[in-house]
Write an enzyme that holds these catalytic residues in place. Structure first.
Site, mmCIF file in Angstrom:
data_model
loop_
_atom_site.group_PDB
_atom_site.id
_atom_site.type_symbol
_atom_site.label_atom_id
_atom_site.label_comp_id
_atom_site.label_asym_id
_atom_site.label_seq_id
_atom_site.Cartn_x
_atom_site.Cartn_y
_atom_site.Cartn_z
ATOM 1 N N GLU A 1 95.595 52.929 -47.947
ATOM 2 C CA GLU A 1 95.204 51.102 -47.146
ATOM 3 C C GLU A 1 95.096 50.354 -48.029
ATOM 4 O O GLU A 1 95.668 49.273 -47.882
ATOM 5 C CB GLU A 1 94.319 51.842 -46.227
ATOM 6 C CG GLU A 1 94.269 52.755 -45.214
ATOM 7 C CD GLU A 1 93.608 53.883 -45.767
ATOM 8 O OE1 GLU A 1 92.940 54.767 -44.928
ATOM 9 O OE2 GLU A 1 93.785 54.296 -47.011
ATOM 10 N N CYS B 1 88.859 55.837 -44.401
ATOM 11 C CA CYS B 1 87.349 56.183 -44.568
ATOM 12 C C CYS B 1 86.465 54.958 -44.529
ATOM 13 O O CYS B 1 87.102 53.736 -44.141
ATOM 14 C CB CYS B 1 87.305 56.324 -46.411
ATOM 15 S SG CYS B 1 87.484 54.991 -47.511
#
Length: 368
Positions: free
Chosen positions: A61, A84
């Site tokens: 990401e 996360c």
């Protein structure tokens, strides 16, 4: 917030397929972290992509956000695994997503890491980010089978590979190669994708293999060599011994030969004394547990008949590649039949089958 009724368009599926392909490309190269793929879309156009970095950082990401030359505020993010949400080696990906104004996040499945599992949806939703999950769930779950094995069982993901002739031989004296060049390239690709490669000392002393990756440009990704050698029979003339240095070779043994131990340790070989079972074989599960503790997450086994039979009977292969040549090998001299073929077919389901492009080798993949 995501619900069980989330619906996805054909475009959504294509974006996630791209993210999955990005994740697949890095599988086996991301250390302790799962290999994740990420695609950022704005106004129905892909404006950036990202993958988990080599050895696990940065996360996909973050890489996708950094890679974009466009303003990503108001965009959609498609990511294979739940982002996360905790501080570890890197800050939370959810924080980067929120801070950069991404308005929709599509992820396929929850992470099974207890620090993450199911928490990101709530965090993102609280920041008015629309979250959907479940896109390409089956395909993505299959991609993470090695990661799940590592996390849940605390064992390496074990891939078996063996080559047999048309008359089911794995060895015939005087014959160096059973399969064709295309099969050999696939074998080296498997070496590239795995942390370590395990064989028996018998195979080592008969074949004197190099056990490295010889795909051009990927030689630096050669796996750690793991040898099962009960009595430390490894020949000091072998390529493995001569090329050994600290960190690249592990030998499991059950020997009291102090002089040989001294010679091997001097070469930087990691010697691990390990128990034998009632049949005088290594307790293979103990071996796998020790390898996992040493950081081996993906293990390739290019064993002979005995080591393959041991792992098959104990159902320790997660997947198995059977390379079958169309040629018959001679039985006039020394030879070895692959005696575990029936066990393999009985205990593992047929996953897929394909034929190499330039020759006629059949490559069958069995999966648990």
């Amino acid at each position: 917030m995501s619900t069980k009724r989330d619906k996805f368009s054909s475009k959504d599926k294509n974006y996630m397929k791209l993210a999955l392909n990005l994740a697949r490309a890095r599988r086996g190269l991301t250390g302790d972290n799962p290999s994740v793929g990420c695609v950022i879309v704005k106004n129905d156009k892909i404006i950036s992509v990202g993958q988990t970095g080599i050895n696990g950082t940065p996360h996909a990401e973050v890489n996708a956000i950094k890679n974009s030359i466009h303003n990503i505020s108001g965009s959609k993010m498609f990511v294979t695994l739940e982002p996360c949400n905790h501080y570890g080696k890197t800050p939370p990906c959810t924080k980067s997503i929120i801070n950069n104004g991404i308005k929709q996040v599509y992820y396929s499945i929850n992470d099974i890491d207890k620090r993450v599992k199911g928490k990101s949806l709530k965090i993102l939703s609280q920041s008015n980010i629309k979250v959907k999950k479940g896109l390409l769930k089956k395909e993505v779950t299959e991609h993470y089978d090695s990661y799940f094995t590592n996390k849940i069982k605390k064992l390496p993901y074990v891939t078996g590979k063996i080559a047999i002739s048309n008359n089911k031989l794995i060895y015939s004296k005087g014959i160096r190669k059973i399969t064709d060049k295309d099969s050999e390239k696939l074998s080296h690709y498997l070496r590239f994708k795995n942390d370590a490669l395990m064989i028996s000392s018998k195979t080592l002393n008969i074949d004197n293999p190099k056990l490295n990756c010889r795909l051009k440009g990927y030689e630096q990704f050669s796996p750690i060599r793991v040898i099962l050698d009960k009595f430390l029979d490894i020949k000091i003339t072998s390529f493995v011994f001569k090329s050994s240095k600290k960190g690249n070779t592990i030998i499991f043994h059950n020997s009291l030969n102090k002089s040989k131990i001294k010679i091997l340790k001097k070469k930087g070989i990691n010697l691990i004394k390990s128990k034998l079972d009632k049949d005088k074989h290594f307790d293979i599960k103990i071996v796998l547990k020790k390898l996992f503790k040493l950081g081996i997450k993906n293990l390739l086994v290019e064993g002979g008949d005995n080591i393959t039979k041991n792992l098959l009977k104990n159902r320790l292969f997660n997947q198995f590649y059977l390379f079958k040549s169309q040629k018959n090998l001679s039985k006039s001299k020394e030879f070895q039949i692959f005696t575990s073929l029936n066990i393999l077919k009985k205990m593992y389901s047929l996953q897929s089958r394909f034929i190499t492009k330039l020759a006629k080798d059949n490559i069958t993949i069995y999966k648990r």
